[in-house]
Design an enzyme around this catalytic site. Sequence first.
Site, mmCIF file in Angstrom:
data_model
loop_
_atom_site.group_PDB
_atom_site.id
_atom_site.type_symbol
_atom_site.label_atom_id
_atom_site.label_comp_id
_atom_site.label_asym_id
_atom_site.label_seq_id
_atom_site.Cartn_x
_atom_site.Cartn_y
_atom_site.Cartn_z
ATOM 1 C CG ASP A 204 -1.840 -1.200 1.261
ATOM 2 O OD1 ASP A 204 -2.585 -1.410 0.297
ATOM 3 O OD2 ASP A 204 -1.780 -1.943 2.259
ATOM 4 C CG HIS B 199 -0.925 -1.790 -7.493
ATOM 5 N ND1 HIS B 199 0.020 -2.320 -8.344
ATOM 6 C CD2 HIS B 199 -0.597 -2.214 -6.256
ATOM 7 C CE1 HIS B 199 0.878 -3.041 -7.633
ATOM 8 N NE2 HIS B 199 0.521 -2.994 -6.377
#
Length: 424
Positions: A13, A41
């Site tokens: 992340d 993503h």
Amino acid sequence: MGNCAIVGINWGDEGKGRMVDLLTEKYDVVVRYQGGGNAGHTVINEQGKFALHLLPSGIFRKDTINILGNGVALDPENLLKEIDEVVEKGVSLTPENLKISDRASLLLPWHRDLDELEENRLADKKFGSTKQGIAPFYSDKYQKKTILAGELYYPEHLRKHLADLLEWKNLTLTKVYGAEPYTMEKLEEWLTTYCERIKPFVCNTGKILKEAQKAGKGILFEAQLGSLRDLDYGIHPYTTSSNTMAAYAPIGSGLPSAKIDDVIGVVKAYSTCVGEGPFVCEMFGDEAEELRKAGFEYGAKTGRPRRVGPIDIVATRYGVEVQAATQIALTKMDVLSYMDKIPVCTQYTVDGEPTDDFPFPAQLNDAKPVIEYLDGWKCDISNVRKFEDLPVAAQDYVKYVEERIGCPITFVSVGPERDSIIYR
């Protein structure tokens, strides 16, 4: 043009998708080489906002070839949902610009079932799975109990293979977990509904990559998650089930002869963590919630609130080392703009002694963070495009992190949009 891997340095992340989307204009091929649909993503560009899970983040560049490599956990059902979502927003996806390795193993429907059944069995000791079937998939892959995507072109062989796997897998489903068995009819429906639709994308991607390499084309290798979720080097057992390292890119992409010239490690300007496991620098209470809201820290796949903390120098330095990063992209610097003083985890204390070294996993639960504070800049920096135009305190923050982790910070992201970037 050389080969480049974009990898996560921490728990995942970090903003890899926005960096791949930014840099793909310089590359001819983008390859996802490991992982599955268990992480997201997030990409924001002129075509909209997208949360990609399996698709390579290069799909928004019309002249770029995107490949899902043999190291990927290929989930036909989730991949098709994702394809349909991006196509609805005007993105062109065809077998010309999206290619699936014929050696990629297919994530079968029972893998998700087994993931959830095992998490339920573990109860309070669960690993924090996203229940996308990733651990059961990779377990089966290493037992040679999966279907290769290329088998879709050999239907008679495929059905015999599936029948054998079905008999074997039903033993686990029924006798270990007491769950309903699968039937061949259910698998036939899965093949017809999902696998037939992805079949046109399946080809010998190894040949395509070798030809690209021979022609001197640039290849960008895109990783999922981060160093601390790596199966071998992460916070075991709270890791993913694949190798998130840049060193795995040649194997998982289908181009074992590839030499990685550049490794861009992505680091968030503060720390976040989705799921279970030790997170030494973690913030709690109102301080954590304020940072979480400022950075909108909720999982792209799960929607779960991310655990948050200050940037962790110990974990980040370790991530840089195991990834062999050559440069760093520091993302979400703009999020810290509300802080008067910015916390930094500079060391850990383990057994009462300060350390700069990342501990063995069994020691992490007892490790304590050593926190120092740097001056904040208290102004909006999202429109800044030159490093020298940043407030001095923001420049000092970047320089401090760079010195402590031992790797040059060459990109500073000040927003999620493609052009919200400072080059150094």
